[in-house]
Design an enzyme around this catalytic site. Structure first.
Site, mmCIF file in Angstrom:
data_model
loop_
_atom_site.group_PDB
_atom_site.id
_atom_site.type_symbol
_atom_site.label_atom_id
_atom_site.label_comp_id
_atom_site.label_asym_id
_atom_site.label_seq_id
_atom_site.Cartn_x
_atom_site.Cartn_y
_atom_site.Cartn_z
ATOM 1 C CB SER A 30 37.210 -12.582 36.151
ATOM 2 O OG SER A 30 38.064 -13.004 35.112
ATOM 3 C CE1 TYR A 42 40.433 -8.078 36.874
ATOM 4 C CE2 TYR A 42 40.894 -10.212 35.877
ATOM 5 C CZ TYR A 42 40.054 -9.125 36.057
ATOM 6 O OH TYR A 42 38.821 -9.088 35.435
HETATM 7 N N1 LIG Z 1 36.401 -8.068 29.407
HETATM 8 C C1 LIG Z 1 36.699 -9.241 29.920
HETATM 9 O O1 LIG Z 1 37.295 -10.101 29.257
HETATM 10 C C2 LIG Z 1 36.275 -9.586 31.325
HETATM 11 C C3 LIG Z 1 36.408 -10.911 31.746
HETATM 12 C C4 LIG Z 1 36.058 -11.240 33.038
HETATM 13 C C5 LIG Z 1 35.584 -10.278 33.906
HETATM 14 N N2 LIG Z 1 35.461 -8.993 33.488
HETATM 15 C C6 LIG Z 1 34.962 -8.002 34.456
HETATM 16 O O2 LIG Z 1 33.860 -7.320 33.919
HETATM 17 C C7 LIG Z 1 33.740 -6.030 34.523
HETATM 18 C C8 LIG Z 1 33.513 -4.988 33.448
HETATM 19 O O3 LIG Z 1 34.639 -4.909 32.625
HETATM 20 P P1 LIG Z 1 34.581 -4.672 31.055
HETATM 21 O O4 LIG Z 1 35.263 -5.814 30.421
HETATM 22 O O5 LIG Z 1 33.220 -4.298 30.618
HETATM 23 O O6 LIG Z 1 35.621 -3.443 30.937
HETATM 24 P P2 LIG Z 1 35.472 -1.905 30.566
HETATM 25 O O7 LIG Z 1 34.818 -1.740 29.245
HETATM 26 O O8 LIG Z 1 36.834 -1.332 30.767
HETATM 27 O O9 LIG Z 1 34.466 -1.355 31.679
HETATM 28 C C9 LIG Z 1 34.873 -1.061 32.987
HETATM 29 C C10 LIG Z 1 33.856 -0.118 33.592
HETATM 30 O O10 LIG Z 1 34.218 0.140 34.940
HETATM 31 C C11 LIG Z 1 34.125 1.531 35.163
HETATM 32 N N3 LIG Z 1 35.020 1.943 36.248
HETATM 33 C C12 LIG Z 1 36.351 1.716 36.366
HETATM 34 N N4 LIG Z 1 36.826 2.297 37.475
HETATM 35 C C13 LIG Z 1 35.765 2.904 38.077
HETATM 36 C C14 LIG Z 1 35.627 3.672 39.261
HETATM 37 N N5 LIG Z 1 36.651 3.946 40.046
HETATM 38 N N6 LIG Z 1 34.391 4.147 39.547
HETATM 39 C C15 LIG Z 1 33.340 3.899 38.754
HETATM 40 N N7 LIG Z 1 33.415 3.159 37.631
HETATM 41 C C16 LIG Z 1 34.624 2.678 37.294
HETATM 42 C C17 LIG Z 1 34.494 2.167 33.835
HETATM 43 O O11 LIG Z 1 33.910 3.461 33.726
HETATM 44 P P3 LIG Z 1 34.691 4.870 33.846
HETATM 45 O O12 LIG Z 1 36.071 4.673 33.329
HETATM 46 O O13 LIG Z 1 33.834 5.780 33.008
HETATM 47 O O14 LIG Z 1 34.610 5.209 35.291
HETATM 48 C C18 LIG Z 1 33.798 1.215 32.877
HETATM 49 O O15 LIG Z 1 32.454 1.594 32.707
HETATM 50 C C19 LIG Z 1 35.017 -5.840 35.346
HETATM 51 O O16 LIG Z 1 34.742 -6.089 36.706
HETATM 52 C C20 LIG Z 1 35.956 -6.903 34.801
HETATM 53 O O17 LIG Z 1 36.916 -7.321 35.751
HETATM 54 C C21 LIG Z 1 35.770 -8.628 32.215
#
Ligand SMILES: NC(=O)c1ccc[n+]([C@@H]2O[C@H](COP(=O)([O-])OP(=O)(O)OC[C@H]3O[C@@H](n4cnc5c(N)ncnc54)[C@H](OP(=O)(O)O)[C@@H]3O)[C@@H](O)[C@H]2O)c1
Length: 254
Positions: free
Chosen positions: A149, A162
């Site tokens: 991130s 985080y």
């Molecule tokens: N959105 C942003 O602005 C942003 C910015 C920078 C980085 N990121 C990074 O991008 C990545 C994806 O995030 P996103 O934004 O797409 O958020 P999201 O829509 O909340 O997706 C998170 C995913 O992680 C899965 N997950 C969470 N805990 C888990 C566990 N214990 N075992 C297996 N799967 C798990 C969730 O699935 P289930 O709940 O079904 O298990 C979901 O599919 C993360 O690493 C986040 O830190 C996001």
């Protein structure tokens, strides 16, 4: 569509929503067979049906990657069902923000367990397969893409733990990159800025309010924007490794 990933197998953690869901669909569109990993099976089944409908190949694995046995089993099931493993997208993550003083420690434990330990369990289990794909697969290169991130580069009050987990992902990725570079396993770090997903929705209401006022009304990226960046990384020729990619919404300042 470009089918550069034909014949390859990709495992995507956190494929039930947001960036992981979009990335699995994008890689399947490029010809990869995809293993979809997360806890919400119904969401994974819906994505698998969409991918199959569009002529792709997908396999659903319900797993909590913060549990070592489940992470390891997800990798082994991918290889036994889809035949090999060329690409690991370590995407699953949680972001629970707020000041450090008085924070609920369970939120820290969850972030460390998923963002650091879960990612490292998947990496550890996948590495023998990635090394094999790089040594003897048709492309003779394999990829691990670790999703960090902007928070993995820039520390801000209210995001301390985080920040700590994403900095850990950066350190782990760089050490591993050096270790497996000569074996043609590319380890890449992707650092998105604000993306419109479910990620922030798990925060306490007071933290959500702070977050809204901090990021403001800028136009956030879509998950597909990051998915295209990841597909670009893993489609490079064998001699090119994009080690790190920082992708912000145009209007995001910090
Ligand atoms: N959105 C942003 O602005 C942003 C910015 C920078 C980085 N990121 C990074 O991008 C990545 C994806 O995030 P996103 O934004 O797409 O958020 P999201 O829509 O909340 O997706 C998170 C995913 O992680 C899965 N997950 C969470 N805990 C888990 C566990 N214990 N075992 C297996 N799967 C798990 C969730 O699935 P289930 O709940 O079904 O298990 C979901 O599919 C993360 O690493 C986040 O830190 C996001």
């Amino acid at each position: 569509m470009n089918k550069q990933l034909n014949g390859t197998v990709a495992l995507v953690t956190g494929a039930s929503s947001g960036i992981g869901e979009a990335t699995a669909a994008e890689l399947a569109g490029c010809g990869a067979s995809v293993a979809l990993i997360a806890r919400r099976r119904d969401r994974l089944e819906a994505l698998a049906a969409r991918i199959k409908n569009e002529g792709g190949r997908a396999h659903v694995i319900e797993a909590d990657i913060s549990r070592e046995d489940q992470a390891r089993n997800a990798v082994e099931q991918t290889v036994s069902e889809l035949g090999r493993l060329d690409t690991l997208i370590n995407n699953a993550g949680v972001m629970l923000l707020g000041d450090i003083v008085g924070a609920p420690v369970e939120e820290w434990q969850l972030m460390v367990e998923v963002n650091i330990m879960g990612l490292m369990y998947c990496a550890h289990a996948a590495l023998p397969h990635l090394l094999r794909a790089a040594a003897s697969g048709p492309r003779r290169v394999a990829d691990m893409v670790n999703i960090s991130s902007v928070a993995g580069r820039t520390v801000r009050r209210g995001a301390g733990v985080y920040n700590a987990t994403k900095h850990a992902v950066g350190a782990f990725s760089e050490a591993l990159r050096q270790e497996v570079a000569r074996a043609h396993v590319r380890v890449s770090l992707v650092e998105p800025g604000a993306v419109d997903t479910e990620l922030a929705s798990h925060n306490r209401p007071e933290v959500l309010a702070q977050l809204r006022s901090r990021i403001g009304e800028i136009e956030r990226m879509k998950s597909e924007d990051i998915a295209r960046a990841i597909a670009y990384l893993v489609s490079q020729p064998r001699h090119v490794a994009i080690n790190e990619m920082l992708v912000r919404p145009t209007e995001q300042e910090l």
